[in-house]
Structure formats: C-alpha cells, structure tokens
Design a protein around this motif. Structure first.
Motif, PDB file in Angstrom:
ATOM      1  N   LEU A  56       0.711  -1.088  -0.032  1.00 49.15           N
ATOM      2  CA  LEU A  56       0.106  -0.094  -0.003  1.00 49.15           C
ATOM      3  C   LEU A  56       1.102   1.373  -0.112  1.00 49.15           C
ATOM      4  N   ARG A  57       1.569   1.301   0.762  1.00 49.19           N
ATOM      5  CA  ARG A  57       2.766   2.338   0.712  1.00 49.19           C
ATOM      6  C   ARG A  57       3.671   2.711  -0.465  1.00 49.19           C
ATOM      7  N   LYS A  58       3.914   1.386  -1.120  1.00 44.47           N
ATOM      8  CA  LYS A  58       4.585   1.452  -2.367  1.00 44.47           C
ATOM      9  C   LYS A  58       3.707   1.964  -3.586  1.00 44.47           C
ATOM     10  N   SER A  59       2.215   1.610  -3.408  1.00 43.85           N
ATOM     11  CA  SER A  59       1.560   2.154  -4.457  1.00 43.85           C
ATOM     12  C   SER A  59       0.918   3.674  -4.220  1.00 43.85           C
ATOM     13  N   GLU A  60       1.108   3.875  -2.744  1.00 41.54           N
ATOM     14  CA  GLU A  60       0.637   5.311  -2.666  1.00 41.54           C
ATOM     15  C   GLU A  60       1.903   6.297  -2.992  1.00 41.54           C
ATOM     16  N   HIS A  61       3.233   5.692  -2.762  1.00 38.64           N
ATOM     17  CA  HIS A  61       4.191   6.573  -3.346  1.00 38.64           C
ATOM     18  C   HIS A  61       4.269   6.519  -4.864  1.00 38.64           C
ATOM     19  N   GLU A  62       3.893   5.589  -5.368  1.00 36.65           N
ATOM     20  CA  GLU A  62       3.932   5.506  -7.054  1.00 36.65           C
ATOM     21  C   GLU A  62       2.988   6.600  -7.249  1.00 36.65           C
ATOM     22  N   THR A  63       1.713   6.315  -6.852  1.00 39.19           N
ATOM     23  CA  THR A  63       0.595   7.282  -7.175  1.00 39.19           C
ATOM     24  C   THR A  63       0.790   8.850  -6.989  1.00 39.19           C
ATOM     25  N   ARG A  64       1.436   9.107  -5.865  1.00 44.65           N
ATOM     26  CA  ARG A  64       1.882  10.358  -5.480  1.00 44.65           C
ATOM     27  C   ARG A  64       2.691  10.917  -6.685  1.00 44.65           C
ATOM     28  N   GLY A  65       3.713  10.178  -6.814  1.00 41.83           N
ATOM     29  CA  GLY A  65       4.742  10.255  -8.087  1.00 41.83           C
ATOM     30  C   GLY A  65       4.046  10.714  -9.250  1.00 41.83           C
ATOM     31  N   ILE A  66       2.949  10.007  -9.696  1.00 47.51           N
ATOM     32  CA  ILE A  66       2.386  10.076 -10.680  1.00 47.51           C
ATOM     33  C   ILE A  66       1.586  11.513 -10.733  1.00 47.51           C
ATOM     34  N   ILE A  67       1.026  11.467  -9.738  1.00 46.50           N
ATOM     35  CA  ILE A  67       0.035  12.817  -9.456  1.00 46.50           C
ATOM     36  C   ILE A  67       0.754  14.169  -9.561  1.00 46.50           C
ATOM     37  N   ASP A  68       1.991  13.966  -8.850  1.00 47.94           N
ATOM     38  CA  ASP A  68       3.110  15.106  -8.893  1.00 47.94           C
ATOM     39  C   ASP A  68       3.533  15.363 -10.200  1.00 47.94           C
ATOM     40  N   GLY A  69       3.776  14.413 -10.997  1.00 48.23           N
ATOM     41  CA  GLY A  69       4.703  14.637 -12.103  1.00 48.23           C
ATOM     42  C   GLY A  69       3.694  15.041 -13.378  1.00 48.23           C
ATOM     43  N   THR A  70       2.364  15.118 -13.247  1.00 45.99           N
ATOM     44  CA  THR A  70       1.697  15.618 -14.322  1.00 45.99           C
ATOM     45  C   THR A  70       1.539  17.014 -14.206  1.00 45.99           C
ATOM     46  N   SER A  71       1.274  17.695 -15.459  1.00 44.33           N
ATOM     47  CA  SER A  71       1.125  19.103 -15.594  1.00 44.33           C
ATOM     48  C   SER A  71      -0.604  19.444 -15.084  1.00 44.33           C
ATOM     49  N   SER A  72      -1.365  18.725 -15.014  1.00 40.28           N
ATOM     50  CA  SER A  72      -2.663  18.715 -14.632  1.00 40.28           C
ATOM     51  C   SER A  72      -2.703  19.385 -12.992  1.00 40.28           C
ATOM     52  N   LEU A  73      -3.659  20.259 -12.836  1.00 40.99           N
ATOM     53  CA  LEU A  73      -4.039  20.443 -11.299  1.00 40.99           C
ATOM     54  C   LEU A  73      -4.954  19.502 -11.003  1.00 40.99           C
ATOM     55  N   ILE A  74      -4.550  18.678  -9.750  1.00 42.55           N
ATOM     56  CA  ILE A  74      -5.150  17.647  -9.218  1.00 42.55           C
ATOM     57  C   ILE A  74      -5.370  17.995  -7.717  1.00 42.55           C
ATOM     58  N   PHE A  75      -6.600  17.912  -7.172  1.00 45.73           N
ATOM     59  CA  PHE A  75      -6.841  18.272  -5.634  1.00 45.73           C
ATOM     60  C   PHE A  75      -8.114  17.641  -5.321  1.00 45.73           C
ATOM     61  N   LEU A  76      -8.111  17.459  -3.792  1.00 47.60           N
ATOM     62  CA  LEU A  76      -9.137  16.680  -3.415  1.00 47.60           C
ATOM     63  C   LEU A  76      -9.540  17.662  -2.097  1.00 47.60           C
ATOM     64  N   LYS A  77     -11.190  17.604  -1.901  1.00 42.94           N
ATOM     65  CA  LYS A  77     -11.578  18.559  -0.942  1.00 42.94           C
ATOM     66  C   LYS A  77     -12.513  17.638  -0.331  1.00 42.94           C
ATOM     67  N   ASP A  78     -13.041  17.792   1.100  1.00 44.45           N
ATOM     68  CA  ASP A  78     -14.196  17.263   1.805  1.00 44.45           C
ATOM     69  C   ASP A  78     -15.487  17.904   1.349  1.00 44.45           C
ATOM     70  N   TYR A  83      -9.534  21.568   1.904  1.00 48.32           N
ATOM     71  CA  TYR A  83      -8.628  20.851   1.092  1.00 48.32           C
ATOM     72  C   TYR A  83      -8.073  19.701   1.858  1.00 48.32           C
ATOM     73  N   LEU A  84      -8.061  18.389   1.308  1.00 50.41           N
ATOM     74  CA  LEU A  84      -7.476  17.170   1.775  1.00 50.41           C
ATOM     75  C   LEU A  84      -6.261  17.160   1.269  1.00 50.41           C
ATOM     76  N   ALA A  85      -6.144  17.190  -0.080  1.00 43.36           N
ATOM     77  CA  ALA A  85      -4.595  17.016  -0.771  1.00 43.36           C
ATOM     78  C   ALA A  85      -4.740  17.681  -1.997  1.00 43.36           C
ATOM     79  N   VAL A  86      -3.326  18.164  -2.442  1.00 42.48           N
ATOM     80  CA  VAL A  86      -3.101  18.877  -3.628  1.00 42.48           C
ATOM     81  C   VAL A  86      -2.104  18.274  -4.403  1.00 42.48           C
ATOM     82  N   ASN A  87      -1.833  18.225  -5.767  1.00 43.16           N
ATOM     83  CA  ASN A  87      -0.488  17.964  -6.373  1.00 43.16           C
ATOM     84  C   ASN A  87       0.500  19.178  -6.539  1.00 43.16           C
ATOM     85  N   GLN A  88       1.581  18.874  -6.772  1.00 41.81           N
ATOM     86  CA  GLN A  88       2.590  19.923  -7.129  1.00 41.81           C
ATOM     87  C   GLN A  88       2.325  20.919  -8.026  1.00 41.81           C
ATOM     88  N   ALA A  89       1.571  20.545  -9.108  1.00 40.25           N
ATOM     89  CA  ALA A  89       1.105  21.475 -10.331  1.00 40.25           C
ATOM     90  C   ALA A  89       0.277  22.647  -9.655  1.00 40.25           C
TER      91      ALA A  89
END
Length: 338
Positions: A56-78, A83-89
């Motif tokens: 799970l940690r590896k998957s989360e790390h890979e997913t985070r890498g993909i999310i932060d690697g994209t130029s699209s703006l990705i974010f999660l709110k309750d 805001y619960l999470a945002v990516n680097q873009a």
C-alpha cells in the motif's frame, strides 16, 4: 520478559523472523492470590498484514509520483470544502505551500469570485452524484488561463453519500489560442479566395468537395450545398473523367502538384475547357490530407491553339504536295532580308 514481570505492564513489539513478521505480546502471569509469578508470551503472525501495508505504501508512493509528475492540477476536498490533498502542479500554479493549503477552504485562499466559482462546481458534483466537466477561466496569474475541469464525488461504497470531491483541471489555453488563430487564418484565407476571379476548390483524394469559392459557383452554377459533400466528377466531361480523377489520386509527398485540363459542357452552351493547377495538402505523416485546386477557363486559348494547328497542317500539306519552288525568308527588325 523480565521487565514485564518487574513492572506488571503489557509489552508489545515487532519480531522479524525469516520471511515472516510477528507481533509479540508479553503479559504478566498472575497466581491465584494475584501475585506475578511469570509471563505469558503470544506471537501473532502479521506477515500478510505487513506485506499488504508495504504494498500500500509503495502504491501510494507511486501514485503520488504520478500525480505530482503531471502538469494537470489535481486536488481533493471534503464536502465542506476543506482541502484534503493537492498535487505539485496546483501548488506551482497558485504559488502556494502545501502546509498552508491543507485544511483550508477556497474562501481562505482565493478572492471571493474565484472561491465561489470553485465551490459552486463542487456542490454541483455532489448534488448530481456524478462527474461533471466544464471549461473555466482561472484569472489569477495576470491573465486568464482556460482549463478543462473535471469534478467527481468520492464515496466509500457505490451509491453512498460522498465524503469528498476530486478535481482534475487541464490547462487548454494553448489549444484555445491555436483554435482562434486557425479560425482567423481560415477567415483570412476565405477572404482571399473569395476575392479571386479564378475557381478555387478543396477536395479529398476521392474527389469529395470540401470547399468552393464564389467564382466557382458562378461559373459552374449552383449553391455551396449543391457541391460541398458531392464529387468533383460532376463538372468533368465523361470522356475526361477517369483520366483526371486518376491524376488527382497520384498526388503524393514526392509529387505534390499537377496541371491538367478537361472539358465541361455548360447547360445550353458549347463545351468549355478548364485548366486546373492542383496541389496536395499533406498531413503530419506526409499522407495527402486534402487537395487544393485553382482553375480557370482556357476555352479561347484552346480554340486559338486548335486553329493554329489546323493552319500548320494546311501549310504543311501545301508545302509537301506543291510543284512550285518555295523559299522562306526571315526579316530583320528594319525589314531587311536575312
């Protein structure tokens, strides 16, 4: 074990064995009169749980890498808009720090107009219980940027009440500008070709017409609806049709242009001659995407040429079969014989 016996407190720790992981629990053992007389040791095999956690940690790390690697703006709110999470873009675009975003609402981060725009989109996704896509302008960087925004509710189980809203925003400003430039270019192109006195048409390799200009319509008769979507063969005389269409099909990256002539029978008139100069419009893979042709009436030219040929044939016959001596002289500019 000694520490548990002395303190009477339960102790738990992880024990790594060969290819296995155990959770060890050491508890004090009491006698009937409640005196500590020893310890009870229990080992729980947690290998599967630990491996699942690692995956799970590896998957989360890979997913985070993909999310932060994209130029699209990705974010999660309750559902309350925090805001619960945002990516680097997201952080780069809005020039924010993650620690100052998580737990905050749009109203705490952005101007009211923009915050309302975001919140209204989130609420619409929650109420519709499904993904919605919109095109929105994010005017926060000195000039508006156009984004294709996809919002979707997130639930623990299908059909359950959503607990969060996910958003993916793709910057399509470059595409919008390119489309505007293309429309302007096409408008200028159409303005130029409409002002010409020659016939201009564009058609596919199988001669299906995509565009004709006004002089084309005036000459051949009819409206754009009569020609666009139909075959160019309708204006080509049957005796020339196969050869002309065959020449158009031969156009390629190595042979992008061709000149050809054909007859056209005008209604209630004599046969006319048309000359076309055609050029292949190539696609990204150098295949012929379309053919553009410029045409004009050469009937008078053909008639003059035919008359000259007939006169030459007549003179040739005279020169060949006469019994007289014939001499041809060439004159200089001042009329002297050469």
């Amino acid at each position: 074990v000694k520490a548990v016996i002395e303190s009477g407190q339960v102790h738990e720790s992880r024990v790594d064995a060969f290819k296995s992981v155990y959770q060890m629990r050491v508890s004090p053992r009491y006698s009937d009169d409640q005196r500590i007389v020893g310890a009870v040791i229990i080992f729980f095999n947690n290998t599967d749980l630990i491996l699942a956690e690692q995956r799970l940690r590896k998957s989360e790390h890979e997913t985070r890498g993909i999310i932060d690697g994209t130029s699209s703006l990705i974010f999660l709110k309750d559902i309350s808009g925090k805001y619960l999470a945002v990516n680097q873009a997201f952080l780069n675009y809005f020039k924010l720090e993650e620690a100052k975003v998580i737990g905050k609402s749009d109203r705490e981060l952005f101007p009211d107009k923009f915050a309302n725009q975001f919140r209204n989109g989130d609420l619409e996704a929650i109420l519709k219980r499904g993904r919605i896509e919109t095109t929105e302008d994010f005017a926060l960087k000195g000039g508006p940027s156009t984004f294709l925004v996809s919002r979707f509710p997130i639930s623990e189980t299908d059909g359950a009440n959503p607990y969060a809203v996910g958003t993916v925003a793709v910057d399509i400003s470059a595409q919008i500008e390119a489309q505007a430039a293309l429309k302007k270019s096409e408008s200028l192109y159409r303005g130029v070709v409409e002002d010409q006195t020659v016939f201009v048409t564009r058609f596919s390799r199988d001669a299906k017409i995509n565009f004709v200009n006004t002089p084309f319509l005036k000459y051949f008769g009819g409206s754009k609806d009569d020609f666009v979507g139909n075959s160019l063969s309708r204006i080509i005389d049957a005796s020339d049709r196969d050869s002309v269409l065959s020449e158009f099909k031969k156009l390629s990256a190595t042979k992008p242009t061709v000149q050809l002539e054909h007859r056209f029978a005008q209604y209630g008139s004599s046969v006319r001659w048309i000359r076309w100069i055609a050029k292949a419009i190539l696609g990204p893979d150098d295949s012929v995407a379309e053919i553009q042709a410029v045409g004009f009436d050469i009937t008078e030219y053909r008639q003059q040429t035919d008359q000259m040929v007939q006169r030459e044939m007549l003179f040739s016959n005279i020169f060949t079969y006469t019994t007289d001596f014939l001499t041809v002289y060439r004159l200089s500019n001042n009329g002297e014989l050469l």
